[in-house]
Design an enzyme around this catalytic site. Structure first.
Site, PDB file in Angstrom:
ATOM      1  CE  LYS A 114       1.285  -5.419  -3.035  1.00  0.00           C
ATOM      2  NZ  LYS A 114       1.136  -5.113  -1.610  1.00  0.00           N
ATOM      3  CE  LYS A 193      -6.348   3.796  -9.524  1.00  0.00           C
ATOM      4  NZ  LYS A 193      -6.518   2.831  -8.516  1.00  0.00           N
ATOM      5  CE  LYS A 196       6.507   6.378  -7.157  1.00  0.00           C
ATOM      6  NZ  LYS A 196       7.447   6.607  -8.152  1.00  0.00           N
TER       7      LYS A 196
HETATM    8  P1  AMP Z   1      -1.999   4.000  -4.274  1.00  0.00           P
HETATM    9  O1  AMP Z   1      -0.905   4.993  -4.506  1.00  0.00           O
HETATM   10  O2  AMP Z   1      -2.460   3.337  -5.521  1.00  0.00           O
HETATM   11  O3  AMP Z   1      -1.712   3.064  -3.129  1.00  0.00           O
HETATM   12  O4  AMP Z   1      -3.261   4.845  -3.809  1.00  0.00           O
HETATM   13  C1  AMP Z   1      -3.321   5.576  -2.611  1.00  0.00           C
HETATM   14  C2  AMP Z   1      -4.717   6.147  -2.478  1.00  0.00           C
HETATM   15  O5  AMP Z   1      -5.006   7.016  -3.586  1.00  0.00           O
HETATM   16  C3  AMP Z   1      -5.828   5.088  -2.486  1.00  0.00           C
HETATM   17  O6  AMP Z   1      -6.847   5.478  -1.600  1.00  0.00           O
HETATM   18  C4  AMP Z   1      -6.339   5.103  -3.907  1.00  0.00           C
HETATM   19  O7  AMP Z   1      -7.682   4.699  -3.980  1.00  0.00           O
HETATM   20  C5  AMP Z   1      -6.159   6.573  -4.291  1.00  0.00           C
HETATM   21  N1  AMP Z   1      -5.882   6.686  -5.735  1.00  0.00           N
HETATM   22  C6  AMP Z   1      -4.771   6.261  -6.385  1.00  0.00           C
HETATM   23  N2  AMP Z   1      -4.837   6.511  -7.710  1.00  0.00           N
HETATM   24  C7  AMP Z   1      -6.033   7.104  -7.927  1.00  0.00           C
HETATM   25  C8  AMP Z   1      -6.711   7.615  -9.082  1.00  0.00           C
HETATM   26  N3  AMP Z   1      -6.172   7.580 -10.299  1.00  0.00           N
HETATM   27  N4  AMP Z   1      -7.935   8.142  -8.909  1.00  0.00           N
HETATM   28  C9  AMP Z   1      -8.503   8.196  -7.684  1.00  0.00           C
HETATM   29  N5  AMP Z   1      -7.930   7.746  -6.551  1.00  0.00           N
HETATM   30  C10 AMP Z   1      -6.705   7.215  -6.657  1.00  0.00           C
END
Ligand code: AMP
Ligand code: TRP
Length: 323
Positions: A114, A193, A196
């Site tokens: 970060k 993947k 956001k």
């Molecule tokens: P994040 O928004 O990246 O902090 O993700 C929040 C949760 O969603 C975490 O448990 C991630 O592992 C899951 N997650 C985020 N993006 C994906 C994705 N493309 N596929 C599967 N799980 C996801």
């Protein structure tokens, strides 16, 4: 009874990747016999990156509404906003700071990463893992389901808890991280993947028109409509297959092999499947977003339950440290 706990950062409206990868499995886990879930919205952690109060509040509501729309049961579990227990959790974080070796924080991957990417490298980002440790240790959590990227934070939590226990005697429960072995990675509209930050996400809570538009943006190759298509390399098919049942998947495979069936048809089928599959959840989400008083009411109940637990842990820490 095992206590499972996890924090959900409120960085926006949860997308399909968050829903399939974290929210639905989390709810499943909370329903297993003998589990008690403490799920909270890590909105104090969000302040390390989001400085707009309206945005922060809106994200928190959207995150809460998603969990409730997908059926997280707040009567048998504890669902709360981290900032509603700020007095307790930040207090505990201070104590834990004093048991956290400085080099452990400066070597954290997430901080290093970060601090290279973000323009605002604040001390909150640096001590982020200590607040996270307080989130976990403060509730005597046994298991913490998180993505692989959080493994180091979990290990730091255990180190901090052990170091306190070593000096003052058994005080904290040492938590175990639960890393989903299925590693379901939901692809985004461009095949990377879904995230956001890549702007390749599908927000199932959009209006039909905007949702359809987002799905139509899915990138596909340029095989002409009159030729058969390879479903294995198609993003629209990959998403379809994550949501459809076996019969639907088999039928879609045949469609791809049939000349005249185009990517537009496949995307339309995906759109219709999402609308059908998440009909109730989409309606419930909108109802809740229109009625944030209900969200506040549910979160306030959770905050009371959470406070009762963490206050006990803070009291124990104060007594052990001589305050
Ligand atoms: P994040 O928004 O990246 O902090 O993700 C929040 C949760 O969603 C975490 O448990 C991630 O592992 C899951 N997650 C985020 N993006 C994906 C994705 N493309 N596929 C599967 N799980 C996801
Ligand atoms: N850092 C976690 C993430 O980015 C969110 C989080 C904050 C968390 N506190 C937690 C996760 C406590 C589990 C337990 O996903």
């Amino acid at each position: 009874m095992a206590r499972i706990l996890t924090g959900i950062q409120s960085t926006g409206t949860p997308h399909l990747g968050n829903i399939l990868g974290a929210i639905m499995p989390g709810i499943e886990l909370s329903k297993q016999k003998d589990n008690e879930a403490f799920f909270f919205i890590a909105d104090l952690h969000s302040l390390t990156q989001i400085k707009d109060g309206n945005q922060l509040r809106k994200n928190t509501y959207a995150t809460a509404a998603t969990w409730l729309a997908f059926g997280f049961d707040t009567s048998t579990n504890v669902f709360y906003r981290q900032s509603d227990v700020a007095a307790e959790v930040c207090q505990l974080a201070w104590f834990l700071n004093c048991y956290t070796p400085f080099p452990m924080l400066s070597n954290a991957h997430s901080f290093k990463d970060k601090s290279q990417k973000l323009s605002d490298v604040n001390a909150g980002l640096f001590t982020y893992p200590v607040l996270m440790a307080a989130d976990i240790i403060g509730y005597d959590a046994d298991y913490v389901p998180v993505g692989k990227d959080q493994q180091q934070h979990l290990e730091m939590t255990k180190d901090i808890a052990s170091s306190f226990n070593h000096i003052h005697g058994e005080t904290f429960v040492l938590p175990e991280g639960l890393y989903d072995k299925r590693v379901m990675i939901v692809p985004g509209t461009d095949g990377q993947k879904m995230s956001k930050s890549y702007n390749n996400f599908i927000d199932i809570f959009l209006s039909d028109k905007d949702l359809r538009k987002q799905i139509m943006k899915i990138e596909t190759d340029s095989t002409p409509i009159e030729e058969p298509k390879n479903c294995e390399s198609c993003n629209a098919f990959a998403l379809y297959a994550l949501l459809a049942d076996e019969v639907q998947i088999a039928k879609m495979k045949t469609n791809y092999a049939t000349p005249g069936y185009g990517y537009g048809h496949a995307k339309q089928a995906l759109f219709e499947l999402i609308c059908e599959k998440f009909k109730t959840e989409r309606a419930r989400f909108n109802e809740l977003m229109e009625n944030t008083d209900e969200l506040d009411r549910q979160l306030a109940i959770g905050a009371e339950k959470a406070k009762a637990v963490i206050s006990g842990v803070v009291a124990k820490v104060k007594s052990k440290t001589g305050y």
